[in-house]
Design a protein around this motif. Structure first.
Motif, PDB file in Angstrom:
ATOM      1  N   LEU A 144       0.837  -1.204   0.000  1.00  0.00           N
ATOM      2  CA  LEU A 144       0.000   0.000   0.000  1.00  0.00           C
ATOM      3  C   LEU A 144       0.866   1.246   0.000  1.00  0.00           C
ATOM      4  O   LEU A 144       0.637   2.196  -0.754  1.00  0.00           O
ATOM      5  N   LEU A 145       1.883   1.203   0.846  1.00  0.00           N
ATOM      6  CA  LEU A 145       2.727   2.382   1.015  1.00  0.00           C
ATOM      7  C   LEU A 145       3.408   2.772  -0.294  1.00  0.00           C
ATOM      8  O   LEU A 145       3.472   3.947  -0.646  1.00  0.00           O
ATOM      9  N   GLY A 156       2.388   2.252  -3.339  1.00  0.00           N
ATOM     10  CA  GLY A 156       1.402   2.869  -4.221  1.00  0.00           C
ATOM     11  C   GLY A 156       1.066   4.281  -3.794  1.00  0.00           C
ATOM     12  O   GLY A 156       0.952   5.189  -4.622  1.00  0.00           O
ATOM     13  N   VAL A 157       0.902   4.475  -2.496  1.00  0.00           N
ATOM     14  CA  VAL A 157       0.547   5.795  -1.984  1.00  0.00           C
ATOM     15  C   VAL A 157       1.672   6.786  -2.256  1.00  0.00           C
ATOM     16  O   VAL A 157       1.437   7.923  -2.667  1.00  0.00           O
ATOM     17  N   LEU A 158       2.904   6.331  -2.078  1.00  0.00           N
ATOM     18  CA  LEU A 158       4.039   7.222  -2.326  1.00  0.00           C
ATOM     19  C   LEU A 158       4.123   7.595  -3.794  1.00  0.00           C
ATOM     20  O   LEU A 158       4.259   8.766  -4.142  1.00  0.00           O
ATOM     21  N   VAL A 159       4.008   6.603  -4.670  1.00  0.00           N
ATOM     22  CA  VAL A 159       4.163   6.856  -6.105  1.00  0.00           C
ATOM     23  C   VAL A 159       2.996   7.654  -6.661  1.00  0.00           C
ATOM     24  O   VAL A 159       3.188   8.619  -7.397  1.00  0.00           O
ATOM     25  N   PHE A 160       1.775   7.266  -6.299  1.00  0.00           N
ATOM     26  CA  PHE A 160       0.609   7.853  -6.958  1.00  0.00           C
ATOM     27  C   PHE A 160      -0.047   9.002  -6.200  1.00  0.00           C
ATOM     28  O   PHE A 160      -0.958   9.635  -6.702  1.00  0.00           O
ATOM     29  N   TYR A 161       0.366   9.245  -4.962  1.00  0.00           N
ATOM     30  CA  TYR A 161      -0.269  10.332  -4.212  1.00  0.00           C
ATOM     31  C   TYR A 161       0.716  11.319  -3.594  1.00  0.00           C
ATOM     32  O   TYR A 161       0.623  12.516  -3.824  1.00  0.00           O
ATOM     33  N   ILE A 162       1.668  10.802  -2.808  1.00  0.00           N
ATOM     34  CA  ILE A 162       2.570  11.740  -2.131  1.00  0.00           C
ATOM     35  C   ILE A 162       3.461  12.465  -3.139  1.00  0.00           C
ATOM     36  O   ILE A 162       3.560  13.694  -3.137  1.00  0.00           O
ATOM     37  N   TRP A 163       4.074  11.693  -4.028  1.00  0.00           N
ATOM     38  CA  TRP A 163       4.919  12.294  -5.048  1.00  0.00           C
ATOM     39  C   TRP A 163       4.123  13.265  -5.932  1.00  0.00           C
ATOM     40  O   TRP A 163       4.529  14.421  -6.109  1.00  0.00           O
TER      41      TRP A 163
END
Lengths: 276, 314
Positions: free
Chosen positions: B39-40, B42-49
């Motif tokens: 999950l992390l 995906g969240v980093l690549v598609f949301y945080i970044w």
């Protein structure tokens, strides 16, 4: 008994209000059914045709002949199924770890994941588009599906579900000698099933109905999910209205049928989670 | 970075005292990482970044053929002098206000629906909730037909009482009204269900006690129903406002993307979409996205402040 009589009268009044209100809510759907069974001329007559002279069932067949409806339906089904399964797996695992396990940086990572709940989706859109473009995924299923595999809301939901479980449950399992995976799978997972179904319902709904992202990453009609396809068709004069009405009814049908079958669970689940 | 999970089975729980067991609980080895990492990532690549990148892009200008250069606050100064920003913001606010008008209506309907012993209550719940689960793009197509200026059923009904209706979705003021009515229609059921659940949770003893004290209906409503219902009302308002602020689907599908009234009717998100994906002005669009982000943040903040006042404490 005057009292029951008064009550019956007030109930009649309530039924009147709710009935009229309910009719207004249902009217667009009913009207859509009527239009989908009319001829194009009937739809475009100044005096509405409340009941078509002949029911034009072939309008429904035309949806499959004139539009790439089947491939769009297939896209919608695929993205919905893939996203829902992915969210269930990923959010349940992460939610469990965030709620029940201890590791370095847990609070920071949880904060990071939950922080994206506060950001409107538009703030990601341009960059998500570029990532998908960079991967060569424009106009592909992978591109449409990608960002929606991961859900901060789902993680939050599952974490709360796991937090609310009594500690004894998993301690007992640990003492019996089962490892984390086993404890998770056979002891805790069955207990949080109601939350998983809430997660599944909102993932299905959101995935099926979502418009902006698919509109941005897919430009080829055959690769689009139904939501984007219908929105693009709206201004297209070559499609006749009854066929368009039939198509949009068919596009909504799977979700509406699912909703009517599972109404209580869907309504209570969404109302308690409050997310669209 | 892939976590090797095979070696991380926890120490077998030794027959231990409570304190020792707590010692074992402190670390779960690499297991938590195996659970969190998919999950992390995906969240980093598609949301945080992307959010960081969008913030960066809002300070850049993009050429027609891609590529960008740093342009400082240019986008923002251009944005804040653009009348379209204020127009879009105003439209969004008007839309939100109309949709929020549905909250008292929903409260009233919910109280009717909660009448003890009412038959068909579940049937009504389903009817009112139906528009909430229906696909906005599909629903908008029917409403377009209903609102049609020449042969729409709305104008036909108006003509019965001697009113000549406009071409709703092609006339600036009316187009926004039409979109707002559909927004109200589709969110009403959700508010009703949440408020209904809130009403159901009010203990009946409160009313019984008030009845004994001779409190009037209005007094009961003011002193029991309203304060007890406040958290649900708050919740509905927050959710509705945040959703309304992101108005896009209905507008796009109801008006069509080539409608001449769009400049006068577009919402903030539509303005963003138009700049980023129609005009291909990505830096400027990023600046709009940041403005939307800040506005939604402010709305949320204000509402949570209000909540503390309303409900005593959060």
């Amino acid at each position: 008994m005057p009292r029951t009589r008064r009550r019956r009268q007030s109930h009649a009044l309530i039924h009147l209000v709710l009935g009229v209100g309910g009719l207004i809510m249902a009217f667009p759907f009913l009207w859509q059914i009527v239009m989908s069974l009319s001829t194009n001329a009937e739809v475009q007559s100044v005096t509405p045709t409340f009941w078509p002279a002949h029911l034009q069932w072939q309008n429904y067949a035309a949806v499959f002949q004139r539009l790439p409806f089947l491939s769009q339906l297939w896209t919608s089904v695929l993205i919905t199924v893939i996203r829902t399964l992915a969210q269930i797996v990923l959010c349940t695992l992460a939610g469990y770890a965030f709620a029940r396990m201890r590791f370095r940086g847990r609070a920071v990572l949880l904060g990071l994941v939950l922080s994206i709940l506060l950001v409107p989706s538009q703030a990601y859109l341009i960059s998500q588009y570029q990532i998908v473009q960079g991967l060569g995924w424009l106009n592909t299923l992978a591109g449409i599906v990608a960002p929606g595999l991961f859900s901060a809301y789902g993680t939050f939901l599952m974490r709360t579900a796991f937090l609310n479980l009594p500690a004894e449950l998993e301690e007992a399992a640990r003492i019996d000698g089962s490892g984390p995976l086993r404890t998770f799978w056979s002891v805790l997972l069955p207990v949080v099933r109601p939350s998983i179904s809430v997660l599944a319902i909102s993932a299905v709904l959101w995935s099926w109905n979502e418009l902006l992202w698919p509109l941005v990453v897919s430009t080829r009609a055959t690769q689009m999910p139904l939501s984007a396809a219908l929105a693009t068709l709206a201004g297209d004069v070559t499609v006749n209205y009854p066929v368009l009405m039939a198509a949009s009814l068919l596009a909504m049908a799977p979700i509406l049928i699912l909703f009517i079958l599972l109404q209580r669970r869907v309504i209570d689940g969404l109302a308690s989670s409050g997310l669209k | 970075m892939s976590a090797d999970v095979s070696e991380s089975a926890p120490a077998p729980a030794a027959p231990a005292t409570r304190r020792k067991r707590r010692g074992v609980r402190r670390g779960d080895g690499l297991w938590p990482w195996a659970f969190v990492l998919p999950l992390l990532a995906g969240v980093l690549v598609f949301y945080i970044w992307p959010i960081l990148q969008t913030a960066f892009y809002s300070f850049t200008t993009w050429g027609v053929f891609g590529g960008f250069k740093w342009s400082g606050l240019d986008n923002y100064s251009r944005l804040f002098t653009d009348p379209q920003l204020y127009r879009s913001l105003l439209n969004t606010l008007i839309y939100t206000a109309v949709v929020l008008l549905g909250v008292p209506i929903a409260a009233w309907l919910a109280s009717l629906l909660n009448t003890p012993g009412l038959r068909f209550a579940q049937f009504y719940r389903v009817l009112f909730f139906l528009p909430y689960v229906a696909m906005p793009a599909a629903v908008a197509l029917v409403w377009r037909m209903i609102f049609n200026g020449d042969y729409g059923i709305l104008n036909w009904a108006l003509s019965r009482i001697g009113i000549t209706g406009p071409s709703w979705v092609n006339t600036p003021g009316f187009a926004l009204a039409a979109v707002a009515v559909v927004g109200l229609w589709s969110s009403l059921g959700f508010s009703m269900i949440v408020l209904g659940a809130g009403l159901k949770n009010i203990p009946t003893e409160l009313y019984e006690a008030a009845e004994l004290d001779g409190a009037s209906r209005f007094r009961q409503f003011r002193s029991i129903t309203l304060p007890q219902l406040a958290p649900s009302v708050f919740f509905v308002i927050v959710v509705t406002t945040i959703a309304s602020f992101q108005l896009f689907d209905l507008l796009y599908a109801l008006l069509g993307n080539h409608n001449a009234v769009l400049p006068k009717t577009m919402s903030l998100v539509y303005y963003f979409y138009d700049a980023g994906f129609v005009q291909n002005d990505k830096g400027f669009a990023a600046a709009i996205a940041m403005v939307i982000f800040v506005l939604i943040g402010l709305v949320t903040l204000v509402q949570f402040r209000l909540q503390r006042r309303w409900t005593g404490n959060a």
